[in-house]
Design an enzyme around this catalytic site. Structure first.
Site, PDB file in Angstrom:
ATOM      1  N   ARG A   1      19.168  18.037  27.942  1.00 26.98           N
ATOM      2  CA  ARG A   1      20.021  16.910  28.319  1.00 26.98           C
ATOM      3  C   ARG A   1      19.298  16.057  29.353  1.00 26.98           C
ATOM      4  O   ARG A   1      18.694  16.577  30.311  1.00 26.98           O
ATOM      5  CB  ARG A   1      21.332  17.460  28.909  1.00 26.98           C
ATOM      6  CG  ARG A   1      22.407  16.402  29.232  1.00 26.98           C
ATOM      7  CD  ARG A   1      23.186  16.058  28.009  1.00 26.98           C
ATOM      8  NE  ARG A   1      24.312  15.185  28.310  1.00 26.98           N
ATOM      9  CZ  ARG A   1      25.579  15.619  28.427  1.00 26.98           C
ATOM     10  NH1 ARG A   1      25.873  16.903  28.282  1.00 26.98           N
ATOM     11  NH2 ARG A   1      26.551  14.757  28.658  1.00 26.98           N
TER      12      ARG A   1
ATOM     13  N   ARG B   1      20.186  17.951  33.283  1.00 22.21           N
ATOM     14  CA  ARG B   1      21.610  18.305  33.257  1.00 22.21           C
ATOM     15  C   ARG B   1      22.126  18.678  34.643  1.00 22.21           C
ATOM     16  O   ARG B   1      23.257  18.379  35.009  1.00 22.21           O
ATOM     17  CB  ARG B   1      21.800  19.474  32.287  1.00 22.21           C
ATOM     18  CG  ARG B   1      23.221  19.968  32.132  1.00 22.21           C
ATOM     19  CD  ARG B   1      23.226  21.263  31.331  1.00 22.21           C
ATOM     20  NE  ARG B   1      24.574  21.754  31.104  1.00 22.21           N
ATOM     21  CZ  ARG B   1      25.270  21.508  30.010  1.00 22.21           C
ATOM     22  NH1 ARG B   1      24.771  20.763  29.055  1.00 22.21           N
ATOM     23  NH2 ARG B   1      26.474  22.009  29.863  1.00 22.21           N
TER      24      ARG B   1
ATOM     25  N   PHE C   1      22.945   9.012  23.353  1.00 24.57           N
ATOM     26  CA  PHE C   1      24.236   9.063  22.661  1.00 24.57           C
ATOM     27  C   PHE C   1      25.380   8.442  23.456  1.00 24.57           C
ATOM     28  O   PHE C   1      26.514   8.375  22.975  1.00 24.57           O
ATOM     29  CB  PHE C   1      24.600  10.496  22.261  1.00 24.57           C
ATOM     30  CG  PHE C   1      24.533  11.511  23.376  1.00 24.57           C
ATOM     31  CD1 PHE C   1      25.427  11.499  24.428  1.00 24.57           C
ATOM     32  CD2 PHE C   1      23.577  12.510  23.333  1.00 24.57           C
ATOM     33  CE1 PHE C   1      25.376  12.442  25.433  1.00 24.57           C
ATOM     34  CE2 PHE C   1      23.527  13.481  24.332  1.00 24.57           C
ATOM     35  CZ  PHE C   1      24.420  13.439  25.382  1.00 24.57           C
TER      36      PHE C   1
ATOM     37  N   GLU D   1      27.956  13.386  15.726  1.00 21.80           N
ATOM     38  CA  GLU D   1      26.558  13.127  16.041  1.00 21.80           C
ATOM     39  C   GLU D   1      25.742  14.418  16.015  1.00 21.80           C
ATOM     40  O   GLU D   1      26.269  15.512  16.237  1.00 21.80           O
ATOM     41  CB  GLU D   1      26.444  12.488  17.431  1.00 21.80           C
ATOM     42  CG  GLU D   1      27.260  11.219  17.573  1.00 21.80           C
ATOM     43  CD  GLU D   1      27.422  10.762  19.013  1.00 21.80           C
ATOM     44  OE1 GLU D   1      28.119   9.761  19.232  1.00 21.80           O
ATOM     45  OE2 GLU D   1      26.843  11.413  19.906  1.00 21.80           O
TER      46      GLU D   1
ATOM     47  N   ARG E   1      34.904  19.383  30.950  1.00 19.80           N
ATOM     48  CA  ARG E   1      34.788  19.978  29.633  1.00 19.80           C
ATOM     49  C   ARG E   1      36.188  20.032  29.045  1.00 19.80           C
ATOM     50  O   ARG E   1      37.060  20.732  29.545  1.00 19.80           O
ATOM     51  CB  ARG E   1      34.204  21.399  29.723  1.00 19.80           C
ATOM     52  CG  ARG E   1      33.881  22.007  28.355  1.00 19.80           C
ATOM     53  CD  ARG E   1      33.504  23.470  28.486  1.00 19.80           C
ATOM     54  NE  ARG E   1      32.388  23.699  29.368  1.00 19.80           N
ATOM     55  CZ  ARG E   1      31.103  23.564  29.042  1.00 19.80           C
ATOM     56  NH1 ARG E   1      30.776  23.168  27.826  1.00 19.80           N
ATOM     57  NH2 ARG E   1      30.146  23.808  29.910  1.00 19.80           N
TER      58      ARG E   1
ATOM     59  N   GLU F   1      19.627  13.223  24.995  1.00 18.81           N
ATOM     60  CA  GLU F   1      18.843  14.445  24.914  1.00 18.81           C
ATOM     61  C   GLU F   1      17.410  14.093  24.596  1.00 18.81           C
ATOM     62  O   GLU F   1      17.118  13.010  24.069  1.00 18.81           O
ATOM     63  CB  GLU F   1      19.385  15.383  23.826  1.00 18.81           C
ATOM     64  CG  GLU F   1      20.604  16.186  24.223  1.00 18.81           C
ATOM     65  CD  GLU F   1      20.891  17.293  23.223  1.00 18.81           C
ATOM     66  OE1 GLU F   1      20.532  18.453  23.500  1.00 18.81           O
ATOM     67  OE2 GLU F   1      21.470  16.993  22.171  1.00 18.81           O
TER      68      GLU F   1
ATOM     69  N   LYS G   1      23.569  17.459  17.150  1.00 17.89           N
ATOM     70  CA  LYS G   1      23.391  18.248  18.378  1.00 17.89           C
ATOM     71  C   LYS G   1      21.975  18.810  18.339  1.00 17.89           C
ATOM     72  O   LYS G   1      21.651  19.656  17.516  1.00 17.89           O
ATOM     73  CB  LYS G   1      24.412  19.398  18.431  1.00 17.89           C
ATOM     74  CG  LYS G   1      24.165  20.398  19.555  1.00 17.89           C
ATOM     75  CD  LYS G   1      24.544  19.792  20.891  1.00 17.89           C
ATOM     76  CE  LYS G   1      24.383  20.826  22.006  1.00 17.89           C
ATOM     77  NZ  LYS G   1      22.959  21.107  22.335  1.00 17.89           N
TER      78      LYS G   1
END
Length: 507
Positions: free
Chosen positions: A216, A231, A295, A209, A366, A260, A211
């Site tokens: 965010r 975010r 997304f 996708e 992450r 986003e 970026k």
């Protein structure tokens, strides 16, 4: 609890590279804290005070001239009250009120305590007590399963509240923390890879996708009630009415969407990142409209989707988001992933994010399920100064002041240098030691906080781009700057210019 206990613990945490030793030290601190101290304590440990924006900057702190206390008497509660005063100061006279509060706090703190507090308020603590380490420390201190603590923190979006619940509540209380519409959760984060093909090697079949160079957002909806969060989970609903209107028109009653947003120019291309961010820090302005791209979807009409594979979430996202869906393709072919990346870059975006199609939504984590790919830019800049480090870097010159060449004298003498940013990222222990020894030969002056240098040392800096900024005289600031290495083969006259960096704003 005294502030000195927190300062001593952070020094102990910063002095070790052992994750287990960090966890042990933090767990002891958390056990000793009173329940009502935990949210403030966690905020200070993360250099992210629970009050949010304090209205305090480096200049205000550096300008203070006080005599620090000789005895450590400040408590966590004392500090928390002072931070409340800073955060709530507003209107006429607020600047003076903040200065007086800062002066009183600095006077009541010892020199070591003030060094800690200044860095905590500025978000520059760097003790190694990051969220993952703190989560494990909370689990150890409370004797709760780490996975349960982590999930509660993810779903509540509040590490301080999670600590209080884990240490004072029952195991069932912790396990019962669940996803709630209109309560933001920690966003899932992405690792990095050099190319889309390399990212696919990590993820397998994936959704590739765009970026965006945007901000965010997490959007919640319950009927006509809509919440939009950043975010960091700050509520910006009142600043983005156009996004609220878009979400209210989607075909669902209850929704949690991840995405986003950015501002578009007259030709439909992305405006500079700073223009998007200006909407997050100011009152509503229709002069710059924001457009969302979603997304992921975490909840739809009573159905939690966190633990379902991305493939299932994308099906629901297609249904509810429609034209507001982030562009991308599902593929396992490197050539297809590379093509999406080229398209994204050609449209003025940052790159792509490659997401394993079978991955759940791991809020706050992450890992290798999401991998971002964006080109890295490198520039040769000159070191104008360095700040003294703290924690493990105490006694070493660390945070670099970086300058670009100003050949036309736009900001001073022709051939001079103009500051464009700071960074401590990428500095190894060996480089820190080298800097501390070498910079003395280039020193022109020093203060309690920094050493200024003759502009002669050239360092190669990797950046993700630049953004407009009034903080530095050149009118721009580096984004995500990190040190690649010094360039002894180059002289300062070969450094990159402010004009070459400014050109990135247009690009």
């Amino acid at each position: 609890m005294k502030l000195s206990e927190l300062v001593d613990t952070t020094r102990e945490v910063a002095a070790t590279t052992s994750r287990l030793a960090k966890i042990d030290a933090l767990a002891r601190l958390l056990r000793d804290a009173a329940p009502d101290e935990l949210p403030a304590l966690i905020g200070l440990l993360l250099a992210s005070p629970r009050q949010g924006r304090l209205g305090v900057g480096w200049r205000g702190i550096a300008a203070l001239e006080v005599t620090h206390a000789t005895d450590a008497t400040l408590t966590i509660a004392d500090v928390d009250r002072a931070l409340d005063e800073l955060a709530h100061a507003s209107g006429a006279g607020s600047a003076g009120a903040r200065s007086e509060t800062l002066r009183a706090l600095a006077s009541a703190a010892t020199a070591d305590e003030w060094d800690f507090l200044a860095r905590a308020m500025l978000g520059e603590l760097r003790t190694g007590a990051l969220g993952g380490v703190l989560l494990d420390a909370i689990a150890k201190a409370s004797d709760r399963p780490p996975a349960t603590v982590r999930r509660a923190a993810m779903l509540s979006g509040d590490l301080g509240a999670t600590a209080a619940l884990a240490l004072t509540g029952t195991a069932e209380d912790l396990e019962n923390v669940s996803l709630e519409v209109l309560r933001p959760v920690l966003p899932m984060l992405a690792g990095t890879a050099a190319t889309p093909s390399a990212a696919l090697e990590l993820t397998g079949e994936a959704s590739v996708e765009y970026k965006l160079d945007g901000a965010r957002i997490q959007v919640h909806r319950h009927g006509d009630d809509v919440g939009v969060y950043t975010r960091s989970l700050a509520d910006i609903t009142h600043r983005v009415p156009e996004i609220v209107d878009i979400v209210r028109a989607l075909p669902a009653h209850d929704l949690i969407l991840d995405g986003e947003t950015l501002a578009l120019d007259e030709d439909g291309g992305p405006r500079p990142f700073q223009e998007t961010m200006s909407r997050f820090g100011a009152d509503v302005s229709r002069e710059i409209a924001l457009r969302p791209w979603f997304f992921d979807v975490l909840h739809v009409d009573g159905r939690d989707l966190l633990d379902e594979p991305l493939s299932a979430r994308l099906e629901e996202l297609d249904r509810v988001a429609g034209d507001w869906r982030m562009p991308g393709v599902v593929t396992s072919e490197p050539s297809a992933a590379e093509e999406v990346s080229r398209e994204a870059l050609a449209a003025g975006h940052e790159g792509v994010v490659v997401k394993a199609i079978d991955s759940p939504y791991s809020a706050g984590r992450r890992g290798k399920s999401w991998v971002k790919v964006k080109p890295v830019l490198t520039y040769d800049l000159v070191v104008l100064g360095a700040e003294w480090g703290s924690g493990r870097r105490r006694g070493k010159l660390s945070n670099l002041h970086l300058g670009a060449r100003d050949p036309d004298g736009e900001f001073g003498e022709p051939g001079g240098f103009v500051m464009v940013g700071k960074t401590f990222k990428g500095l190894t222990d060996a480089l820190l030691a080298w800097q501390t020894e070498t910079f003395a030969s280039y020193e022109t002056s020093r203060s309690e906080y920094a050493v200024l240098l003759r502009p002669e040392l050239v360092v190669e800096i990797a950046i993700d781009g630049v953004q407009r900024s009034p903080r530095y005289p050149g009118g721009l600031a580096l984004r995500f700057a990190r040190v690649k290495g010094y360039r002894p083969d180059k002289t300062a006259v070969e450094a990159d210019t402010i004009q070459s960096l400014r050109a990135l704003l247009r690009e």
